[in-house]
Design a protein around this motif. Sequence first.
Motif, mmCIF file in Angstrom:
data_model
loop_
_atom_site.group_PDB
_atom_site.id
_atom_site.type_symbol
_atom_site.label_atom_id
_atom_site.label_comp_id
_atom_site.label_asym_id
_atom_site.label_seq_id
_atom_site.Cartn_x
_atom_site.Cartn_y
_atom_site.Cartn_z
ATOM 1 N N GLN A 262 0.869 -0.969 0.112
ATOM 2 C CA GLN A 262 0.595 -0.349 0.018
ATOM 3 C C GLN A 262 1.232 1.579 0.280
ATOM 4 O O GLN A 262 1.841 1.350 0.893
ATOM 5 C CB GLN A 262 -0.748 0.326 1.158
ATOM 6 C CG GLN A 262 -1.648 1.174 1.286
ATOM 7 C CD GLN A 262 -2.981 1.142 2.249
ATOM 8 O OE1 GLN A 262 -3.832 -0.443 1.942
ATOM 9 N NE2 GLN A 262 -3.021 2.053 3.074
ATOM 10 N N LYS A 263 0.292 2.359 -1.247
ATOM 11 C CA LYS A 263 0.805 3.626 -0.847
ATOM 12 C C LYS A 263 0.236 4.710 -0.268
ATOM 13 O O LYS A 263 -1.278 4.600 -0.955
ATOM 14 C CB LYS A 263 1.901 3.772 -2.024
ATOM 15 C CG LYS A 263 3.109 4.598 -2.048
ATOM 16 C CD LYS A 263 3.337 4.903 -3.486
ATOM 17 C CE LYS A 263 4.480 6.349 -4.013
ATOM 18 N NZ LYS A 263 6.416 5.904 -2.913
ATOM 19 N N SER A 264 0.300 5.456 0.682
ATOM 20 C CA SER A 264 -0.234 6.552 1.367
ATOM 21 C C SER A 264 0.019 7.224 0.874
ATOM 22 O O SER A 264 0.738 8.607 0.332
ATOM 23 C CB SER A 264 -0.371 6.416 2.457
ATOM 24 O OG SER A 264 -1.763 4.915 3.083
ATOM 25 N N PHE A 265 -0.876 8.664 0.539
ATOM 26 C CA PHE A 265 -0.884 10.032 -0.177
ATOM 27 C C PHE A 265 -2.355 10.704 0.696
ATOM 28 O O PHE A 265 -3.427 10.398 1.245
ATOM 29 C CB PHE A 265 -1.317 10.141 -1.515
ATOM 30 C CG PHE A 265 -0.042 9.423 -2.447
ATOM 31 C CD1 PHE A 265 0.609 9.772 -3.146
ATOM 32 C CD2 PHE A 265 -0.767 8.149 -3.002
ATOM 33 C CE1 PHE A 265 1.268 9.336 -3.718
ATOM 34 C CE2 PHE A 265 -0.159 7.383 -3.221
ATOM 35 C CZ PHE A 265 0.614 7.783 -4.358
ATOM 36 N N VAL A 266 -2.016 11.918 1.214
ATOM 37 C CA VAL A 266 -2.608 13.537 1.519
ATOM 38 C C VAL A 266 -2.614 14.601 0.686
ATOM 39 O O VAL A 266 -1.404 15.531 0.006
ATOM 40 C CB VAL A 266 -2.382 13.773 3.030
ATOM 41 C CG1 VAL A 266 -3.345 14.589 3.348
ATOM 42 C CG2 VAL A 266 -2.546 12.375 3.408
#
Length: 444
Positions: A262-266
């Motif tokens: 998983q790769k998370s972004f904001v």
Amino acid sequence: MRGLYGLILFVLFSGCSSVSLREVSYEYYQGDPNKAFDLSLKGTKNKADALLFEMMGGMIGFDLSLPQSFALLERAEEQININEKQGMLTDLLEGIGAIAVNESIIPYKGYLYEGVMVNYYKALFLMKEGDLANARVEFNRANDRQRRLKAYYQTQIQKAIQLQDKNPQQFSFSEERVLRDYQNLKKIEAFQGYINPVVSYLSGLFFMLERDPKGIDLLKEAYGISRISLIQEDFLMAQRGMKGEKYTWVVIEDGMSARKIQKSFVIPVVTYDGIFDIAFALPDWTKGNEIERSYHLWLSQSVSQAQRIGNLDPLIFNEFSKHLPFLLTRAITSSTLRALSQYWIQKTTSGLTKMLFAMGGMAYDIATTQADLRSNQILPHSFWVARLKNQKGILKLQGDLGVYFELKMGEECVSEAELCLNKNNIIYFRNAGKNSFYQIILRH
């Protein structure tokens, strides 16, 4: 309020399969492969994950020489064909306004390189069963599917872009910012092409032994991609025709293919009501892992060092790169809709009701801000091949970690576990770490 909590509970738990991919993977590579097969069968009952477990169950079953493996591969191919006709990319965007659920409850669609491998394993199964006519059909299907991949995605990308244009959103965001920061794309750009050389190679070898001229073109294709000397020699052998010499080939599958993480972004999103920071997640891929660094094939005093044909990473990364922009659109759209819903609740409620809705909204957001990390856990990382001219003795495959199998080669060849001196033999070997599998798939 009951409706909101009902939806939250549905999202939290409806995507939870009774069988985890990690558990199947562990049993296959480090535990009991028979248990891995049984777990895969159980996993097929979950509608959302059925295709994934059918593929894995069929491949594990083939390694275990289980007859029911073929039916699982058949069902998997049927679903892949349906998904291909429906559209692998446009499917990501249709009904996008309603996407506010955990990705894992959406049926797994798969990738077309997986479809190629399904046909490939069906061909291997039929070769071992002696059904060479239908093995020919499956090899043809695998190669046709590979050759259609590039044209298929060119068409699909255009259709998906048109679908996006027909459904403009009420907010704006910069896809380029995320894609620019998506480091895995740099790896993807280096991996062009859709052809798995082991499919071309083993198909070409099969057709060569069947004295079909098609084998020449397939071996040429495999050599053009892999550039290994052994395939070049086989290609030249196919050109001049088999002259009575008999050989034994060992086709090796090694390691674990790339896995999703998983790769998370904001990022900030501009709407008519202002600017919101939204969180979302996308899948990324880790590189696959090899188990052995080298293999040697021994027969009496002769030895052949196995040569690496290629690995699955280029195909996985390349096809994923076609999906990524549309996965991004769906992820941001879904996350923004959730953020706006929570904003509206905050504005229109107060007191205890506001607090309860806020708590429920947080749980809902955590449950739905997850990337879809499902992938086939059974596919190998790399493919190798070794070949020796037949002679009496014991044929042995050895790696840096030890000897994997020994098979007698004799004139009588009465046992299914014995190599034939006067026939061409093909052995399939799968190195899955603690567990390994081998079988004679052709004596021709």
